[in-house]
Each structure stands twice: as structure tokens, then as C-alpha cells.
Design an enzyme around this catalytic site. Sequence first.
Site, PDB file in Angstrom:
ATOM      1  N   LEU A   1      -8.345   7.297   1.780  1.00  0.00           N
ATOM      2  CA  LEU A   1      -8.229   8.739   2.040  1.00  0.00           C
ATOM      3  C   LEU A   1      -7.074   9.034   2.983  1.00  0.00           C
ATOM      4  O   LEU A   1      -6.351  10.017   2.806  1.00  0.00           O
ATOM      5  CB  LEU A   1      -9.539   9.276   2.627  1.00  0.00           C
TER       6      LEU A   1
ATOM      7  N   GLY B   1       0.827  -1.203   0.000  1.00  0.00           N
ATOM      8  CA  GLY B   1       0.000   0.000   0.000  1.00  0.00           C
ATOM      9  C   GLY B   1       0.857   1.246   0.000  1.00  0.00           C
ATOM     10  O   GLY B   1       1.781   1.374   0.809  1.00  0.00           O
TER      11      GLY B   1
ATOM     12  N   ARG C   1      -0.925 -39.884 -43.112  1.00  0.00           N
ATOM     13  CA  ARG C   1      -2.283 -39.493 -42.752  1.00  0.00           C
ATOM     14  C   ARG C   1      -3.179 -39.543 -43.980  1.00  0.00           C
ATOM     15  O   ARG C   1      -2.760 -39.226 -45.084  1.00  0.00           O
ATOM     16  CB  ARG C   1      -2.301 -38.078 -42.185  1.00  0.00           C
TER      17      ARG C   1
ATOM     18  N   MET D   1      -7.341   2.157   9.296  1.00  0.00           N
ATOM     19  CA  MET D   1      -6.566   0.957   9.005  1.00  0.00           C
ATOM     20  C   MET D   1      -5.749   0.533  10.224  1.00  0.00           C
ATOM     21  O   MET D   1      -5.520   1.310  11.141  1.00  0.00           O
ATOM     22  CB  MET D   1      -5.644   1.208   7.807  1.00  0.00           C
TER      23      MET D   1
ATOM     24  N   ARG E   1     -10.678 -22.313 -36.616  1.00  0.00           N
ATOM     25  CA  ARG E   1     -10.475 -22.392 -38.061  1.00  0.00           C
ATOM     26  C   ARG E   1     -11.481 -21.564 -38.835  1.00  0.00           C
ATOM     27  O   ARG E   1     -11.329 -21.385 -40.038  1.00  0.00           O
ATOM     28  CB  ARG E   1     -10.553 -23.846 -38.525  1.00  0.00           C
TER      29      ARG E   1
ATOM     30  N   LYS F   1       3.060 -24.992 -38.839  1.00  0.00           N
ATOM     31  CA  LYS F   1       2.490 -24.607 -37.544  1.00  0.00           C
ATOM     32  C   LYS F   1       2.858 -25.630 -36.460  1.00  0.00           C
ATOM     33  O   LYS F   1       3.146 -25.261 -35.329  1.00  0.00           O
ATOM     34  CB  LYS F   1       0.968 -24.482 -37.648  1.00  0.00           C
TER      35      LYS F   1
ATOM     36  N   ARG G   1      -8.301 -29.872 -48.965  1.00  0.00           N
ATOM     37  CA  ARG G   1      -8.037 -29.164 -47.696  1.00  0.00           C
ATOM     38  C   ARG G   1      -7.658 -27.712 -47.952  1.00  0.00           C
ATOM     39  O   ARG G   1      -8.071 -26.811 -47.214  1.00  0.00           O
ATOM     40  CB  ARG G   1      -6.920 -29.861 -46.925  1.00  0.00           C
TER      41      ARG G   1
ATOM     42  N   THR H   1       5.463   2.175   5.590  1.00  0.00           N
ATOM     43  CA  THR H   1       4.168   1.592   5.905  1.00  0.00           C
ATOM     44  C   THR H   1       3.368   2.540   6.771  1.00  0.00           C
ATOM     45  O   THR H   1       3.892   3.073   7.756  1.00  0.00           O
ATOM     46  CB  THR H   1       4.284   0.230   6.620  1.00  0.00           C
TER      47      THR H   1
ATOM     48  N   GLU I   1      -9.541  -1.216  12.315  1.00  0.00           N
ATOM     49  CA  GLU I   1     -10.198  -2.302  11.584  1.00  0.00           C
ATOM     50  C   GLU I   1      -9.903  -3.681  12.182  1.00  0.00           C
ATOM     51  O   GLU I   1     -10.644  -4.635  11.970  1.00  0.00           O
ATOM     52  CB  GLU I   1      -9.760  -2.291  10.116  1.00  0.00           C
TER      53      GLU I   1
ATOM     54  N   ARG J   1       5.137 -36.230 -45.989  1.00  0.00           N
ATOM     55  CA  ARG J   1       5.065 -36.326 -44.530  1.00  0.00           C
ATOM     56  C   ARG J   1       4.570 -37.703 -44.097  1.00  0.00           C
ATOM     57  O   ARG J   1       3.567 -38.214 -44.598  1.00  0.00           O
ATOM     58  CB  ARG J   1       4.136 -35.242 -43.985  1.00  0.00           C
TER      59      ARG J   1
END
Length: 634
Positions: A296, A12, A573, A188, A505, A430, A584, A140, A245, A540
Amino acid sequence: MKKNLFYAQSGGVTSVINATAEAVILQARKEKNIASIYCGQYGILGALDEQLVDVTKTPEKVIKRLSNNPGGVFGSCRFKLIDPSKNEKSFDRLLTVFDAHNIGYFLYNGGGDSADTSFKIEQAAKLRNYPLKVGHIPKTIDNDLPFTDCSPGFASVAKYIAVSTQETSLDLASMHKSSTKVFILEVMGRNAGWIAASAGLAQTKQLNVPLLILFPEIPFNQSSFLNAVSEKIKEFGYVSVVVSEGVRDDQGKFVSTHLSKDAFGHHQLGGAGNFIEQLIESKLHLKCHTAIADYLQRSARHVASNIDLIHAKALGQEAVRMVCQGISGKMPIIVRKSNTPYRWGVSSVHLSKIANQEKKMPLTFISSDGFTITNQCRKYLSPLIQGEAFSHFKDGVGDYQQFLFPKVKKKLIRNRGYKILLLGPPGAGKGTQGDLLCQTLKIVKVSCGDILRKESRSGSELGKNLSAIMASGALVPDSLIIEIMNKELKQKQYDDGYLLDGFPRTVGQAQALHSTVCVLDAVIEINISDATLHSRLEGRWIHSPSGRTYHTTFNPPKIPFTDDITGEPLSQRVDDTPETIKKRLEVYYQETQPLSKYYKSLCKDHGTKYLVINGDQSINQILKKITTFLIEKL
């Protein structure tokens, strides 16, 4: 060899913390061992995130305006580093940043937790043989740091509370005959009552303020307190109550947990001030008014104590001198020599004695009835609030300003997780870049394709449908993709960031991602020619169980069509055949490429960064350009 100094503000803030910053900067400019002066944005997070500003060449007239501002001009944070033995990652990152920016001096301006952080950093530097001189500068408003006579920031709050108590009490005196009888001010101080005690200074020879103070150090007794209120009302007709407090009952519980229940049996919400108000109104039937000083009290630069301002500057200067003399792991402190006249000096104490210790109010400072301060306390407090250090005013309001300092160019990858999307046609690289970026950035790769393929191999009805869709080269329906990915990204493993590959996508998927899951940090688009794509995809081959990828030209296996690790056969694949590749690409250009336009438009309004990169370059060239972009832009 000269080293750079790093200063940061923590916890603070106070009305005089910028006076310490001003003193640190001006003193550092005088030291021959210091090259540049850097300040962290938002405390230690500025170091961890490599968010530094350079004040080395900021004009002196600008630096001398810092102390006029409330708040923390460099930003503060509440962030406590845990034990180095349990979390080496943060300390490694911190010292990596320090090393990258030639930082040999570190000053942290804060309270008890900040002292603990400073101590841990000094220990971590020693363990890693990193040459770093560490100093902690006290600050503080709670005044609970041990060894130092007082902490910069407290005296100005004490002055504010004392004066406010006087002013509100006079207001109350004017109105109590027909209106409010009790004014309650919550201040406080959860564990120490220094701020509440300062209200006692409202009582002077000229002003006999009817006042009750509730301290955390004194267990709250309802009967005694209500009797005290009744007596003040009987004598004066009104009373001011200042409550910390952190006031607790005799069981050690905060009194705010005792709030009454409403008609539905629910506990009323509020703090200690609310509890005191409800107690008085329900038991004594007196009209009350409650206010909470909150921010304050600590931001009231317009009524700062001059002694506080002087202390704040003196400790900042001393901290710089200490580290430049080779003294590390210490905190400069205020040493009181006499009350009348008020004389003081500066000494130091090792951080091992400061960290996680609290200085509470001595019982000799609290009256025997527990509701006000003693003369001994008054003699301690009174010198601290002497002198007015009024802020400058212009056009009737505070002459405050926002300071803009040049940022230090980043040299490292960001500390905390990125949320990144890779765009590009199938075969653009990618997958390869995604794997490399995840290793570099230490984030998790989220491959929509892998997730779908795993499902397709599961044998479930959904898997069979997915398998047929992917074999045809068509896209999986948006509704299904969104449902699967939303569920996936909510898993804890992605809390530190992730890289999206293959999702979204379509623009519809992107809109769903943006509205329900996250705002991306960066979108990276890899462009590549169709001819190159065909060459890459047709050659691939994969090892299905592990996902390892090979290429007959660019990354061939040691034995043709055989996995290097297991010796198992490779396969191609179904979506890497020439016919499927053509389809594709057609689908990509029709449905996925519009994402580029969508994200470029979105990036203008939401801070997401966009990079377009040529995918025909080497793998290392692409990776270097992407990482450089992330360092410079994020």
C-alpha cells in the site's frame, strides 16, 4: 552511427517510477544519437529473454500518461547478476541480445542491487570491447542509496506514512475509551529507518499525535519501550506505534524471531508489528490493533508527493543526457542546496561508489530516547513531501490503464531451457534433429530408447524383459515407461531444459507427463513417407558402445561396417530389420500417432506451441525451420 537505447525497471516499484520512464522516453526522442527506444519486460530479464517492447513511435499523449500509473508499466524483477568472472554466460547472453538489436545505451532504473547490476554490465562490456554506455537511475522507497540527497519513490511513501499515521491516530483517539488503546503500523525498511521516520511528520502544530517510532538503527529494548508506551497511555489514553520491519534487538537479531509460542510450543508467525502487539498485550494488557503498510505504501499514486514526481522526471532526463554525451558507469543524483526555501540540483556519482552501499539514518536524526525524530530530521524530510501530485480519477476510481506496446521481433534462441517433445515415426530423423537441437539450444537430450537399451544391456531381470519386448517390436508397457521417465526427469541435469525423444509414445504416457512432470514448451512433429522410412531404417548401422549412427547411403562409415573412431565393428539394431520395421510402423500408427491429436488439442489451452514439418527435407533445412519456429513462437 545511431544506436538504440534500452531502458528497464528493477526491484520493488514505486508510485513515481513511471514518471522516470516517461521522462527517459521523451528525452531520448530529442537526442540525435538515439535511433529506437526499447524497454525490457520485467527488468533485466527482458534483455536476457529477449522480451523487448518498442516505444519509439508510441504517441506522445500515451507516453505522457505513464506517470499517472502506479506500479511499473514495463514490469520489474528482483534479479541480481553475479560476478562476471564467476558467471560469464549471463553477460555473454546480455551483450549478444544488445548486439542483435543495435543497443548502445543502457539505463537501469532501480535501487542498490540494480546499481550493482549496472556496474557489472558496464565492466563486462568493457572486457568484451562492446560499445555500450551504461547509466543507472536511482529509485527506492527505502531511501538508502548513498550520495543522493533522496531517492525517487521515497518522498511519496513518506507522505503516505505521515498522512496515514495522522488519520489512524485520529481514529484511535475517537475509540480508545472503550476499544483499542494502541495502533501499530509496520512499515518497510529492513536496514534503514527512513520510512518509519516519516511518521514523525504526522506531528504538527495543529495535531499533537502520541507517537512512538522504532528504528532499525536503534537496538530494541523491551523495558524502555514498554515504559514509553505506559507513559503515553497515562498522558493521552492511547498511542500509535510505527515500527520498521527491520527492528533488531541488542544482539542484532530481528525482533520478529522473538515471537511467543502457542500452546503446542510452536513459534507464532508474523513480523515486527505482530511481535510488538503480542509484547504489549502480554506485558501491559492493552488492546492493540496492527496493520502492515506493505504494498500500500509504495503503490499509493493517489497521494504522491509533487517534489518526488519532479525528482523522478529530472533524473530520468539527466540519465539520458549523460549516456548520449558519452558518460558511462554513473548515476545522476539529487543535491540539496537549502531547506528553506527548498532548492536542489542534479549531479552524478560513479557506480563503483554506489553498488552494495547503504545509507542509514544518521543518529542525529533520532531523538535521544530513540523513539521519535529530531528537528534536524524534520527539516530534511519536510521539503520532500511538499505538493500534491494527485493521479487522475474517472467514474470515482483511479483512471489507471494497462499499456500495450509493440513487441520487438526476436532474433535469437531463447536464453533459458526449453522443454521440447519430438514426434514422428521411427526413422523420421528425430535422433538427428534432437542432437542438433540440443547443441543449438544447450539443453539435454532425453532418449527413452537409450535409457531402455542401457537397462536392457545391464543384465538385470528387468533388462532381460525389456530386451525381449524390444526385440519383438512391441511397446514397453506404459506403467513401466512412466515410472522410469518420471524418475529420470527429476534429476538436476534437466533443470535447464530438455528434449524428449521416444517418450511419450501413447496418450496415456502423455497425460501422465503433463499432470505429474511438466507442461511442454513445444511439440515438433516430423512427417515422412513409409517408403523413405524403410530406406532409412534398413540402411542404418550403429556403434553400440557409443550410440554413433551410420547409414549405408546417407552417412556411410569410412570403412564399411566399421566405426570411424574406434575401428570396432558396427551392428544393426534388431528393430531395424524389414520385418520388425513393418511391425513398428503398424504399432506407431495405431498407438503413437494419436499423440498428434492429443497435443494439438492440449496446445490450445496451455500455451504449448505445435509445429508439423516435412521430414523429407535436408537435415539443415529441417533444423533451420525448427529454430526459426522456436524464436518466433517462444
